[in-house]
Every structure is written in C-alpha cells, then in structure tokens.
Scaffold this motif. Structure first.
Motif, PDB file in Angstrom:
ATOM      1  N   MET A   1       0.841  -1.206   0.000  1.00  0.00           N
ATOM      2  CA  MET A   1       0.000   0.000   0.000  1.00  0.00           C
ATOM      3  C   MET A   1       0.876   1.256   0.000  1.00  0.00           C
ATOM      4  SD  MET A   1      -3.058  -1.001   2.697  1.00  0.00           S
ATOM      5  CE  MET A   1      -4.092   0.387   2.259  1.00  0.00           C
ATOM      6  N   THR A   2       0.394   2.296  -0.649  1.00  0.00           N
ATOM      7  CA  THR A   2       1.136   3.550  -0.702  1.00  0.00           C
ATOM      8  C   THR A   2       0.957   4.333   0.602  1.00  0.00           C
ATOM      9  OG1 THR A   2      -0.724   4.788  -1.631  1.00  0.00           O
ATOM     10  CG2 THR A   2       0.731   3.659  -3.194  1.00  0.00           C
ATOM     11  N   VAL A   3       1.765   5.365   0.764  1.00  0.00           N
ATOM     12  CA  VAL A   3       1.663   6.218   1.958  1.00  0.00           C
ATOM     13  C   VAL A   3       0.292   6.873   2.031  1.00  0.00           C
ATOM     14  CG1 VAL A   3       2.574   8.257   3.119  1.00  0.00           C
ATOM     15  CG2 VAL A   3       4.144   6.667   2.001  1.00  0.00           C
ATOM     16  N   ALA A   4      -0.211   7.340   0.885  1.00  0.00           N
ATOM     17  CA  ALA A   4      -1.524   7.994   0.849  1.00  0.00           C
ATOM     18  C   ALA A   4      -2.624   7.032   1.264  1.00  0.00           C
ATOM     19  CB  ALA A   4      -1.792   8.527  -0.564  1.00  0.00           C
ATOM     20  N   GLN A   5      -2.531   5.785   0.808  1.00  0.00           N
ATOM     21  CA  GLN A   5      -3.537   4.781   1.169  1.00  0.00           C
ATOM     22  C   GLN A   5      -3.508   4.473   2.663  1.00  0.00           C
ATOM     23  OE1 GLN A   5      -2.382   1.650  -1.557  1.00  0.00           O
ATOM     24  NE2 GLN A   5      -4.044   2.155  -2.983  1.00  0.00           N
ATOM     25  N   VAL A   6      -2.312   4.352   3.205  1.00  0.00           N
ATOM     26  CA  VAL A   6      -2.175   4.074   4.648  1.00  0.00           C
ATOM     27  C   VAL A   6      -2.739   5.229   5.463  1.00  0.00           C
ATOM     28  CG1 VAL A   6      -0.536   3.748   6.534  1.00  0.00           C
ATOM     29  CG2 VAL A   6      -0.171   2.556   4.351  1.00  0.00           C
ATOM     30  N   LEU A   7      -2.405   6.450   5.080  1.00  0.00           N
ATOM     31  CA  LEU A   7      -2.910   7.630   5.793  1.00  0.00           C
ATOM     32  C   LEU A   7      -4.434   7.698   5.744  1.00  0.00           C
ATOM     33  CD1 LEU A   7      -0.435  10.506   4.807  1.00  0.00           C
ATOM     34  CD2 LEU A   7      -0.927   9.680   7.121  1.00  0.00           C
ATOM     35  N   ALA A   8      -5.006   7.479   4.547  1.00  0.00           N
ATOM     36  CA  ALA A   8      -6.464   7.523   4.380  1.00  0.00           C
ATOM     37  C   ALA A   8      -7.141   6.469   5.239  1.00  0.00           C
ATOM     38  CB  ALA A   8      -6.829   7.333   2.905  1.00  0.00           C
ATOM     39  N   VAL A  10      -5.882   4.969   8.008  1.00  0.00           N
ATOM     40  CA  VAL A  10      -5.677   5.281   9.429  1.00  0.00           C
ATOM     41  C   VAL A  10      -6.675   6.345   9.886  1.00  0.00           C
ATOM     42  CG1 VAL A  10      -4.105   6.355  11.084  1.00  0.00           C
ATOM     43  CG2 VAL A  10      -3.259   4.598   9.518  1.00  0.00           C
ATOM     44  N   ILE A  11      -6.845   7.390   9.079  1.00  0.00           N
ATOM     45  CA  ILE A  11      -7.790   8.461   9.424  1.00  0.00           C
ATOM     46  C   ILE A  11      -9.210   7.904   9.530  1.00  0.00           C
ATOM     47  CG2 ILE A  11      -8.906  10.575   8.559  1.00  0.00           C
ATOM     48  CD1 ILE A  11      -6.175  11.347   7.354  1.00  0.00           C
ATOM     49  N   PHE A  12      -9.565   7.016   8.586  1.00  0.00           N
ATOM     50  CA  PHE A  12     -10.904   6.416   8.605  1.00  0.00           C
ATOM     51  C   PHE A  12     -11.110   5.565   9.862  1.00  0.00           C
ATOM     52  CE2 PHE A  12     -13.594   2.729   7.654  1.00  0.00           C
ATOM     53  CZ  PHE A  12     -14.785   3.361   7.323  1.00  0.00           C
ATOM     54  N   VAL A  13     -10.128   4.734  10.199  1.00  0.00           N
ATOM     55  CA  VAL A  13     -10.243   3.870  11.383  1.00  0.00           C
ATOM     56  C   VAL A  13     -10.339   4.704  12.659  1.00  0.00           C
ATOM     57  CG1 VAL A  13      -9.042   2.150  12.790  1.00  0.00           C
ATOM     58  CG2 VAL A  13      -9.083   1.907  10.291  1.00  0.00           C
ATOM     59  N   VAL A  14      -9.501   5.730  12.761  1.00  0.00           N
ATOM     60  CA  VAL A  14      -9.542   6.623  13.931  1.00  0.00           C
ATOM     61  C   VAL A  14     -10.914   7.284  14.047  1.00  0.00           C
ATOM     62  CG1 VAL A  14      -8.646   8.779  14.894  1.00  0.00           C
ATOM     63  CG2 VAL A  14      -7.066   7.067  13.999  1.00  0.00           C
ATOM     64  N   MET A  15     -11.453   7.722  12.906  1.00  0.00           N
ATOM     65  CA  MET A  15     -12.790   8.336  12.909  1.00  0.00           C
ATOM     66  C   MET A  15     -13.837   7.365  13.436  1.00  0.00           C
ATOM     67  SD  MET A  15     -15.142   9.564   9.662  1.00  0.00           S
ATOM     68  CE  MET A  15     -15.571   7.840   9.306  1.00  0.00           C
ATOM     69  N   PHE A  16     -13.798   6.148  12.963  1.00  0.00           N
ATOM     70  CA  PHE A  16     -14.771   5.142  13.396  1.00  0.00           C
ATOM     71  C   PHE A  16     -14.656   4.866  14.894  1.00  0.00           C
ATOM     72  CE2 PHE A  16     -18.056   2.660  11.753  1.00  0.00           C
ATOM     73  CZ  PHE A  16     -18.021   2.657  10.372  1.00  0.00           C
ATOM     74  N   VAL A 312     -21.126  15.938   5.994  1.00  0.00           N
ATOM     75  CA  VAL A 312     -20.087  16.615   5.205  1.00  0.00           C
ATOM     76  C   VAL A 312     -18.709  16.025   5.508  1.00  0.00           C
ATOM     77  CG1 VAL A 312     -18.867  18.798   4.831  1.00  0.00           C
ATOM     78  CG2 VAL A 312     -21.362  18.786   4.974  1.00  0.00           C
ATOM     79  N   GLY A 313     -18.382  15.919   6.799  1.00  0.00           N
ATOM     80  CA  GLY A 313     -17.093  15.352   7.188  1.00  0.00           C
ATOM     81  C   GLY A 313     -16.956  13.901   6.787  1.00  0.00           C
ATOM     82  N   LEU A 314     -18.031  13.149   6.947  1.00  0.00           N
ATOM     83  CA  LEU A 314     -18.024  11.729   6.599  1.00  0.00           C
ATOM     84  C   LEU A 314     -17.711  11.515   5.122  1.00  0.00           C
ATOM     85  CD1 LEU A 314     -18.718   8.717   7.054  1.00  0.00           C
ATOM     86  CD2 LEU A 314     -21.119   9.333   6.717  1.00  0.00           C
ATOM     87  N   PHE A 315     -18.365  12.277   4.267  1.00  0.00           N
ATOM     88  CA  PHE A 315     -18.143  12.135   2.830  1.00  0.00           C
ATOM     89  C   PHE A 315     -16.709  12.485   2.442  1.00  0.00           C
ATOM     90  CE2 PHE A 315     -22.910  12.794   2.316  1.00  0.00           C
ATOM     91  CZ  PHE A 315     -23.141  11.472   1.957  1.00  0.00           C
ATOM     92  N   MET A 316     -16.094  13.432   3.155  1.00  0.00           N
ATOM     93  CA  MET A 316     -14.702  13.793   2.857  1.00  0.00           C
ATOM     94  C   MET A 316     -13.764  12.630   3.191  1.00  0.00           C
ATOM     95  SD  MET A 316     -14.077  17.816   3.754  1.00  0.00           S
ATOM     96  CE  MET A 316     -14.763  17.868   5.405  1.00  0.00           C
ATOM     97  N   VAL A 317     -13.995  11.990   4.339  1.00  0.00           N
ATOM     98  CA  VAL A 317     -13.132  10.872   4.746  1.00  0.00           C
ATOM     99  C   VAL A 317     -13.286   9.696   3.790  1.00  0.00           C
ATOM    100  CG1 VAL A 317     -12.638   9.201   6.570  1.00  0.00           C
ATOM    101  CG2 VAL A 317     -13.165  11.570   7.170  1.00  0.00           C
TER     102      VAL A 317
END
Length: 452
Positions: A1-8, A10-16, A312-317
């Motif tokens: 996985m790329t850095v961007a994919q990992v970051l995306a 991680v942010i999603f999991v933290v949000m959940f 709004v925030g959900l759709f961005m993530v």
C-alpha cells in the motif's frame, strides 16, 4: 500500500473508533478527520489539488443535473454528496413544521381512538403506523413523537409501554428500509447510484412488506400474554383527551399536511419528472418556510445542523478512501473470497453490514460500502442493483439489533427512561436481536430467489 492509502485508512479507522467511543460530538470527529484527509492525504502525500476539488464537489450545485435529470442518469461523482444533504435538510424543515402544527400527536391519538384504546389492537396499529411513517419521514422523528405519545397513552390506560416502544423502534427501522427517503443509508445509496423512490419501493419495499407481516406476528407472539394481562379496558375512552386538542393551529395543520402530501407525490414521481431529490428537498423547505410566516426563523433554528455537518465530514473521509484506491482493494478482496459467486457476495455484504450496523452507526458504514459494491459490480461482472439492495437491507435492519445500533433506538429507549421505564441491553436485545436475525435471513432469501 502507498503512503496515501495508509494515511487515508488510518484516518478512517480513527474516525470510526472516536464515533463508537462517543466522547466527542460526532460532527466534530468527522469534520476533523475530513480536514486531515484533505491536508495530509490529498495535500501533503498526493499533492493533488484535483482530488481536493473533486472531494469537496462544490461544482455540483452549478450543474443542471444536480436539480434536474433528463432520462435515466447515474450519479458517479465521489466526495461530498450534496444532494443527500440538501434533501435531508429540506425534510427536517418540513417535519419541524408538521410537528409545530401538532400533526404527529394528532395522528397517534386519532389511531388510538379508532381501535378503541384496546391494548392488542393498539399494539398492532402503532407498529404499522411506525413502519408507514418511517417510509417518508426520518425514523428518529417518528420514534421521538411516537414513543412520547405511547408513554402518555400507557399512563392513561394503565399499561406497560415498553413492549409497544420496542416494537415501534424495530418497525420504524424496517419501514425506513422500504423507500429511498426512509433511512439515511438509503438516501445515500439512492443519490450516489442514481436510484429512484420507485426503485427502492419495488425492491427493498417488497422485502420490507413481507418482513413486516412476519415481525408483527413475532412481536405479537412474544408479548401476547403480557398484553392480555393489561387493564386497558378498565379506562373509559370518553374520559381521554380528544385528538383534535393536539392541533395547535388548524391552518398550519392543513398547510403542513398539504406540503407533506406534495412531497410524497414528488418523491414517488421524481424518476418520471426528472426532478432530483435535491430539488425536491429545496422546494419543500422553501414552501414550508414561506407558509410559516413569523415562525420561519424558529423552524430554521430547529434544523439538526450537527447531523448535516456530520455528513459533510463523513463524505470527505470516504472520499479519501475512494481517491486513493483503498475501496477498490477491499472490493477485490471480497470478489476473491466469493470467487465471483453473486449469492456469496450478497451473503457477505448483508451479514457484514448487519453485524457492523448493530454496534456502529450504519450511516458511515453505508457511505463506505457504496464505492465497494460499485467496484465489485464492475470488476466481477455482477448486477449492481442486487448488491445495492443487499447493502440497504443489511445496514437498515442490522441497526435494530442493539440499543445503540441506530439513532431511533437511542431516542426510543431514552424517552422510555425519562418517563420511568428503563430498557437495558438485556431487555432490548432479548426480542430485537432475534427479530433482526429473522428479517436479515428473510431479506437474503428473497434476494437469492428474486435476483440470483
């Protein structure tokens, strides 16, 4: 996985995790994670301004297709689904206008009077009413008013309101699965994939109708002995308040009822007229505010802006997961597990959706899964609609299993608690969890027989 994919990811999991922990207001969580997605994933990691513009999706407001669609069209844009947000905002304003006029309390009292305030007919009638109302109005609003009136009637009739409230909650979630505007997950699925009100009604609506019959029988068998012991007959119906007393203004009542009727007609026919749900939501809001006069500002203040910001925030993530290709990887994994078998895909999507929605908010889960099922349909060559109906029923019904699975559950149990009728996890899950398993199983069988 790329850095961007990992970051995306991680942010999603933290949000959940933060949403489940419920220590912070959920709109702050999704907005914060959405901003991090724009800055860290798109800005620093990908250095892609186009991804930010596409995710914010502000240009959609200025396109004809956002308000009117000639012929069949499928919304394929990623990012913030503004059509969903505009529609929900419009419905919120309309519902507040109806509530102010006393529409919901009048309807409940009128139905109770028609069945002569007898416990078992009242029990069945309120389940049916809960399901029908939730087809057109947010289930949270339905339960908020229905549970309050149920408690009020229970005190007058000297019966236990808990069986009625539990059955009303389940039927509201079930009724919401029948139409595009019934539950937020369906609104997101419909606006994202281009389905109409009739598409839902003729597919998930059929499943919900069959399930409702079974659910009514189920709750009747479960609570029959308790209801038969109630002493509702000892109360003189003539001593109870007249339903007309619930109407605060006859003019407002008539106007709000007409607007509601027009909204239903517009939603049912929007596939034929070409009017989008965003247009319908905006028109409903404008007419409600225009006819409210001096109360217009009050109605605007009552709109649940926190929920709209949450979307709004959900759709961005979720846009971050989609732009980086994470959702395509998930879709490929499901396709590999199922071996391209449509029935196995349906079963996986339905049960994962149902189990996940029993413990976490079904809205972010549905929003996340939409690009997944779309990718599955494209890569595996299976019917997108079949996967969509599986996702809809799984997310809508799965949330009924626990007290925290759907917002309607939380509202209903809270109303009961405030009035001295606590409903713990044990009491709730004892009847709701088996009912959820029954309905998800029925839904899966119908989808297998009808589509696979």
């Amino acid at each position: 996985m790329t850095v961007a994919q990992v970051l995306a990811l991680v942010i999603f999991v933290v949000m959940f995790i933060l949403i489940v922990m419920d220590h912070f207001e959920r709109q702050n969580v999704t907005l914060g994670c959405g901003i991090l997605t724009l800055l860290l994933v798109f800005g620093i990691s990908m250095r892609n301004m186009d991804a930010i513009i596409e995710t914010l999706n502000l240009k959609s407001f200025f396109t004809l297709e956002f308000w009117y669609v000639a012929g069949e069209s499928e919304e394929l844009s990623s990012g913030i689904n503004w059509a969903t947000i505009v529609f929900i905002a419009g419905m919120m304003i309309m519902v507040e206008g109806m509530a102010k006029a006393g529409f919901f309390q009048w309807l409940c009292m009128k139905l109770a009077k028609l069945v002569h305030y007898k416990p078992i007919p009242l029990f069945i009638a309120f389940m049916i009413m809960s399901s029908i109302l939730a087809m057109f109005i947010d289930s949270i609003t339905v339960i908020l008013f229905l549970a309050a009136v149920t408690v009020e009637l229970a005190k007058l009739l000297k019966i236990d309101p808990v069986p009625m409230i539990l059955s009303e909650i389940f039927c509201a979630n079930l009724g919401g699965s029948a139409t595009m505007c019934g539950d937020p997950p369906n609104i997101i699925i419909g606006t994202s994939l281009g389905y109409s009100f009739w598409d839902f009604l003729s597919n998930t609506g059929v499943i919900a109708a069959v399930s409702l019959v079974v659910v009514i029988l189920y709750f009747y068998v479960v609570y029959r002995k308790q209801l038969l012991k109630e002493t509702g007959g000892a109360v003189d119906p003539a001593s109870l308040p007249d339903p007309k007393e619930a109407i605060t203004s006859r003019t407002d009542f008539i106007v709000s009822s007409v607007i509601f009727g027009c909204a239903v007609v517009l939603l049912v026919t929007h596939a034929q007229t070409g009017l989008t749900v965003a247009f319908i939501g905006a028109v409903i809001a404008v007419f409600t505010l225009a006819t409210s006069g001096k109360y217009a500002l009050e109605l605007l203040k009552k709109v649940d802006y926190k929920t709209l910001l949450f979307f709004v925030g959900l759709f961005m993530v979720v846009g971050g997961l989609e732009q980086t290709g994470v959702l395509e990887i998930i879709a490929e994994y499901i396709g590999k597990i199922s071996g391209g078998n449509l029935m196995l895909m349906v079963a996986i999507i339905m049960w994962i959706s149902a189990i996940a929605s029993a413990f976490v908010d079904n809205i972010p889960f549905a929003a996340t899964m939409i690009p997944v099922v779309r990718s599955l349909a494209m890569t595996q060559g299976v019917d997108l609609e079949t996967l969509s109906w599986a996702l809809s029923m799984g997310t809508d019904i799965g949330g009924s299993a626990t007290p925290i699975g759907a917002s309607a559950n939380v509202v209903g149990t809270s109303v009961a608690m405030k009035n001295g009728y606590p409903i713990g996890w044990g009491k709730y899950c004892k009847t709701a969890a088996p009912a959820t398993i029954i309905v998800v199983t029925i839904s899966m069988i119908i989808i297998f027989v009808r589509y696979c």
